[in-house]
Motif scaffolding. Structure first.
Motif, PDB file in Angstrom:
ATOM      1  N   ILE A  23       0.968  -1.164  -0.076  1.00 40.91           N
ATOM      2  CA  ILE A  23      -0.083   0.070  -0.131  1.00 40.91           C
ATOM      3  C   ILE A  23       0.846   1.340  -0.078  1.00 40.91           C
ATOM      4  O   ILE A  23       1.667   1.427   0.962  1.00 40.91           O
ATOM      5  CB  ILE A  23      -0.919   0.214   1.244  1.00 40.91           C
ATOM      6  N   GLY A  24       0.611   2.144  -1.119  1.00 40.27           N
ATOM      7  CA  GLY A  24       1.597   3.262  -0.974  1.00 40.27           C
ATOM      8  C   GLY A  24       2.849   2.932  -2.022  1.00 40.27           C
ATOM      9  O   GLY A  24       4.061   3.094  -1.473  1.00 40.27           O
ATOM     10  N   THR A  25       2.681   2.077  -3.047  1.00 41.22           N
ATOM     11  CA  THR A  25       3.810   1.252  -3.599  1.00 41.22           C
ATOM     12  C   THR A  25       4.542   1.943  -4.205  1.00 41.22           C
ATOM     13  O   THR A  25       5.869   1.682  -4.717  1.00 41.22           O
ATOM     14  CB  THR A  25       3.128   0.135  -4.682  1.00 41.22           C
ATOM     15  N   ASP A  26       4.430   3.426  -4.604  1.00 43.40           N
ATOM     16  CA  ASP A  26       5.154   4.342  -5.645  1.00 43.40           C
ATOM     17  C   ASP A  26       5.580   3.590  -6.805  1.00 43.40           C
ATOM     18  O   ASP A  26       4.759   3.273  -7.579  1.00 43.40           O
ATOM     19  CB  ASP A  26       6.360   4.608  -4.679  1.00 43.40           C
ATOM     20  N   HIS A  27       6.466   3.165  -6.916  1.00 41.58           N
ATOM     21  CA  HIS A  27       7.327   2.200  -8.211  1.00 41.58           C
ATOM     22  C   HIS A  27       7.067   0.827  -8.327  1.00 41.58           C
ATOM     23  O   HIS A  27       7.489   0.363  -9.205  1.00 41.58           O
ATOM     24  CB  HIS A  27       8.766   2.692  -8.559  1.00 41.58           C
ATOM     25  N   ALA A  28       6.242   0.445  -7.216  1.00 36.73           N
ATOM     26  CA  ALA A  28       6.227  -1.089  -7.180  1.00 36.73           C
ATOM     27  C   ALA A  28       7.404  -1.676  -7.069  1.00 36.73           C
ATOM     28  O   ALA A  28       7.454  -3.028  -7.443  1.00 36.73           O
ATOM     29  CB  ALA A  28       5.340  -1.720  -8.454  1.00 36.73           C
ATOM     30  N   TYR A  29       8.540  -1.210  -6.615  1.00 36.54           N
ATOM     31  CA  TYR A  29       9.925  -1.929  -6.637  1.00 36.54           C
ATOM     32  C   TYR A  29       9.712  -3.038  -5.720  1.00 36.54           C
ATOM     33  O   TYR A  29      10.315  -4.284  -5.972  1.00 36.54           O
ATOM     34  CB  TYR A  29      10.853  -1.125  -5.750  1.00 36.54           C
ATOM     35  N   LEU A  30       9.080  -3.170  -4.527  1.00 36.61           N
ATOM     36  CA  LEU A  30       8.816  -4.267  -3.564  1.00 36.61           C
ATOM     37  C   LEU A  30       8.067  -5.416  -4.169  1.00 36.61           C
ATOM     38  O   LEU A  30       8.574  -6.385  -4.290  1.00 36.61           O
ATOM     39  CB  LEU A  30       8.378  -3.802  -2.226  1.00 36.61           C
ATOM     40  N   ALA A  45      -0.157  -4.044  -5.985  1.00 35.97           N
ATOM     41  CA  ALA A  45       0.339  -2.666  -5.714  1.00 35.97           C
ATOM     42  C   ALA A  45      -0.380  -1.485  -5.953  1.00 35.97           C
ATOM     43  O   ALA A  45      -1.072  -1.234  -6.903  1.00 35.97           O
ATOM     44  CB  ALA A  45       1.742  -2.743  -7.016  1.00 35.97           C
ATOM     45  N   GLY A  46      -0.744  -1.220  -4.698  1.00 32.87           N
ATOM     46  CA  GLY A  46      -1.580   0.025  -4.758  1.00 32.87           C
ATOM     47  C   GLY A  46      -1.104   1.243  -4.193  1.00 32.87           C
ATOM     48  O   GLY A  46      -0.174   1.258  -3.271  1.00 32.87           O
ATOM     49  N   ASP A  47      -1.639   2.529  -5.072  1.00 29.57           N
ATOM     50  CA  ASP A  47      -1.470   3.813  -4.753  1.00 29.57           C
ATOM     51  C   ASP A  47      -2.348   4.692  -5.064  1.00 29.57           C
ATOM     52  O   ASP A  47      -3.183   4.342  -6.019  1.00 29.57           O
ATOM     53  CB  ASP A  47      -0.064   4.147  -5.547  1.00 29.57           C
ATOM     54  N   ILE A  48      -2.577   5.763  -3.987  1.00 25.20           N
ATOM     55  CA  ILE A  48      -3.882   6.688  -4.317  1.00 25.20           C
ATOM     56  C   ILE A  48      -3.527   7.701  -5.449  1.00 25.20           C
ATOM     57  O   ILE A  48      -4.466   8.199  -6.297  1.00 25.20           O
ATOM     58  CB  ILE A  48      -4.363   7.356  -2.968  1.00 25.20           C
ATOM     59  N   HIS A  49      -2.368   7.948  -5.802  1.00 27.83           N
ATOM     60  CA  HIS A  49      -2.082   9.267  -6.557  1.00 27.83           C
ATOM     61  C   HIS A  49      -1.858   8.616  -7.924  1.00 27.83           C
ATOM     62  O   HIS A  49      -1.056   7.548  -8.152  1.00 27.83           O
ATOM     63  CB  HIS A  49      -0.712   9.889  -5.641  1.00 27.83           C
ATOM     64  N   VAL A  60       5.763  -2.393 -13.669  1.00 32.59           N
ATOM     65  CA  VAL A  60       5.276  -3.930 -13.787  1.00 32.59           C
ATOM     66  C   VAL A  60       5.468  -4.651 -15.434  1.00 32.59           C
ATOM     67  O   VAL A  60       5.863  -5.660 -15.556  1.00 32.59           O
ATOM     68  CB  VAL A  60       3.946  -4.146 -13.232  1.00 32.59           C
ATOM     69  N   VAL A  61       4.831  -3.582 -16.253  1.00 30.80           N
ATOM     70  CA  VAL A  61       4.990  -3.991 -17.607  1.00 30.80           C
ATOM     71  C   VAL A  61       6.237  -4.167 -18.255  1.00 30.80           C
ATOM     72  O   VAL A  61       6.468  -5.258 -18.800  1.00 30.80           O
ATOM     73  CB  VAL A  61       4.281  -2.872 -18.374  1.00 30.80           C
ATOM     74  N   ALA A  62       7.195  -3.170 -17.623  1.00 33.17           N
ATOM     75  CA  ALA A  62       8.312  -3.537 -18.097  1.00 33.17           C
ATOM     76  C   ALA A  62       9.239  -4.718 -17.684  1.00 33.17           C
ATOM     77  O   ALA A  62      10.287  -5.325 -18.378  1.00 33.17           O
ATOM     78  CB  ALA A  62       9.279  -2.244 -17.898  1.00 33.17           C
ATOM     79  N   PHE A  68       1.426 -11.631 -12.849  1.00 34.47           N
ATOM     80  CA  PHE A  68       1.401 -11.691 -11.024  1.00 34.47           C
ATOM     81  C   PHE A  68       1.323 -10.513 -10.163  1.00 34.47           C
ATOM     82  O   PHE A  68       1.032 -10.714  -8.914  1.00 34.47           O
ATOM     83  CB  PHE A  68       3.082 -12.106 -11.104  1.00 34.47           C
ATOM     84  N   ILE A  69       1.251  -9.515 -10.900  1.00 34.03           N
ATOM     85  CA  ILE A  69       1.319  -8.137 -10.087  1.00 34.03           C
ATOM     86  C   ILE A  69       0.021  -7.578 -10.532  1.00 34.03           C
ATOM     87  O   ILE A  69       0.001  -6.778 -11.624  1.00 34.03           O
ATOM     88  CB  ILE A  69       2.597  -7.317 -10.126  1.00 34.03           C
ATOM     89  N   SER A  70      -0.903  -7.211  -9.520  1.00 39.09           N
ATOM     90  CA  SER A  70      -2.070  -6.243 -10.205  1.00 39.09           C
ATOM     91  C   SER A  70      -1.846  -5.007  -9.544  1.00 39.09           C
ATOM     92  O   SER A  70      -1.925  -4.735  -8.326  1.00 39.09           O
ATOM     93  CB  SER A  70      -3.310  -6.902  -9.541  1.00 39.09           C
ATOM     94  N   VAL A  71      -1.684  -3.786 -10.239  1.00 38.54           N
ATOM     95  CA  VAL A  71      -1.545  -2.572 -10.057  1.00 38.54           C
ATOM     96  C   VAL A  71      -2.850  -1.837 -10.068  1.00 38.54           C
ATOM     97  O   VAL A  71      -3.641  -1.624 -11.042  1.00 38.54           O
ATOM     98  CB  VAL A  71      -0.510  -1.815 -11.002  1.00 38.54           C
ATOM     99  N   ARG A  72      -3.152  -1.179  -8.743  1.00 37.43           N
ATOM    100  CA  ARG A  72      -4.512  -0.652  -8.710  1.00 37.43           C
ATOM    101  C   ARG A  72      -4.270   0.896  -8.067  1.00 37.43           C
ATOM    102  O   ARG A  72      -3.494   1.081  -7.166  1.00 37.43           O
ATOM    103  CB  ARG A  72      -5.300  -1.577  -7.661  1.00 37.43           C
ATOM    104  N   ARG A  73      -5.283   1.484  -8.393  1.00 32.20           N
ATOM    105  CA  ARG A  73      -5.238   2.915  -7.696  1.00 32.20           C
ATOM    106  C   ARG A  73      -6.501   3.006  -6.982  1.00 32.20           C
ATOM    107  O   ARG A  73      -7.844   2.692  -7.058  1.00 32.20           O
ATOM    108  CB  ARG A  73      -5.378   3.792  -9.056  1.00 32.20           C
ATOM    109  N   GLY A  74      -6.215   3.518  -5.599  1.00 32.91           N
ATOM    110  CA  GLY A  74      -7.292   3.697  -4.700  1.00 32.91           C
ATOM    111  C   GLY A  74      -6.630   4.056  -3.273  1.00 32.91           C
ATOM    112  O   GLY A  74      -5.296   4.089  -3.180  1.00 32.91           O
ATOM    113  N   ASN A  75      -7.634   4.287  -2.505  1.00 30.09           N
ATOM    114  CA  ASN A  75      -7.003   4.720  -1.074  1.00 30.09           C
ATOM    115  C   ASN A  75      -6.823   3.648  -0.047  1.00 30.09           C
ATOM    116  O   ASN A  75      -7.694   3.019   0.170  1.00 30.09           O
ATOM    117  CB  ASN A  75      -7.971   5.765  -0.452  1.00 30.09           C
TER     118      ASN A  75
END
Length: 229
Positions: A23-30, A45-49, A60-62, A68-75
């Motif tokens: 939560i608050g993943t930024d660049h999804a490095y973790l 991988a979630g981030d509000i911004h 994640v695409v790169a 395996f990783i779902s990137v989602r925008r939300g609070n």
């Protein structure tokens, strides 16, 4: 993929084979690191911004890990469905913000098996919340990176007895294990509290307040602990 010492310490606390949410993943490095090193099965991988969300999606695409990783925008935990993840990481936020995130979605928090948090400030408030809300602290770590000291806390569901009050500030496991960075950690807490008290000293009303006495008592307790090292 190489990650910094702070993220590596967090990664080391993530159980093998779980689905985790950052939560608050930024660049999804973790999440990218954990999937790439076969630590976790799936990740959210979630981030509000919008900016960090797009950065995470592109990373994640790169890495060709969209499966395996779902990137989602939300609070906060809005991006996680109850029971969808066993482990949640919330790192790099203020402690009160972390508490708000956990409080806001109790139906998600109640299904978690492990919580890993890295509060930038107000770590004592986080420990207090965990201890009084059915979480047991199982691991604590101090990491020094780029001249800054970071506290990382892992907890699992379970009851625990209240700590000695000053250990909410220091960290009970950091204290009992005599972590190699413990003295530096306590000295940083002392410097911070001295600064707070000095700022309050300019006001007679502040000096006679309950908050001033609370801070002064904490300072004395920290100085007492320092003499034990």
């Amino acid at each position: 993929m190489k990650i910094g010492e702070r993220l590596q310490a967090i990664a080391d606390m993530v159980p093998v084979g779980v689905t985790m949410a950052d939560i608050g993943t930024d660049h999804a490095y973790l999440p990218i690191y954990l999937i790439s090193h076969n630590v976790v099965a799936r990740a959210i991988a979630g981030d509000i911004h919008q900016g960090p969300y797009l950065s995470a999606k592109n990373a994640v695409v790169a890495a060709q890990l969209e499966e395996f990783i779902s990137v989602r925008r939300g609070n906060g935990l809005e991006v996680v469905r109850p029971g969808e993840a066993e482990t949640v990481v919330i790192a790099g936020m203020g402690g009160l913000n972390i508490i708000d995130i956990l409080r806001s979605r109790p139906e998600v928090t109640a299904t978690l098996k492990r919580l890993i948090v890295q509060p930038m400030i107000a770590a004592a408030a986080v420990r207090m919340w965990l201890q009084t809300n059915g979480w047991q602290i199982i691991s604590e770590q101090l990491i020094q990176e780029d001249g800054k000291l970071y506290q990382i806390i892992a907890a699992e569901p379970g009851e625990s007895q209240p700590f000695e009050p000053i250990l909410y500030e220091i960290g009970p496991l950091l204290w009992h294990s005599r972590h190699p960075l413990l003295l530096l950690h306590i000295e940083e807490l002392i410097v911070h509290l001295r600064g707070v008290l000095a700022a309050m000293a300019g006001s007679a009303e502040a000096v006679h307040s309950a908050k001033y006495r609370e801070f002064a008592d904490k300072l004395k307790d920290l100085e007492d602990k320092r003499t034990c090292l």
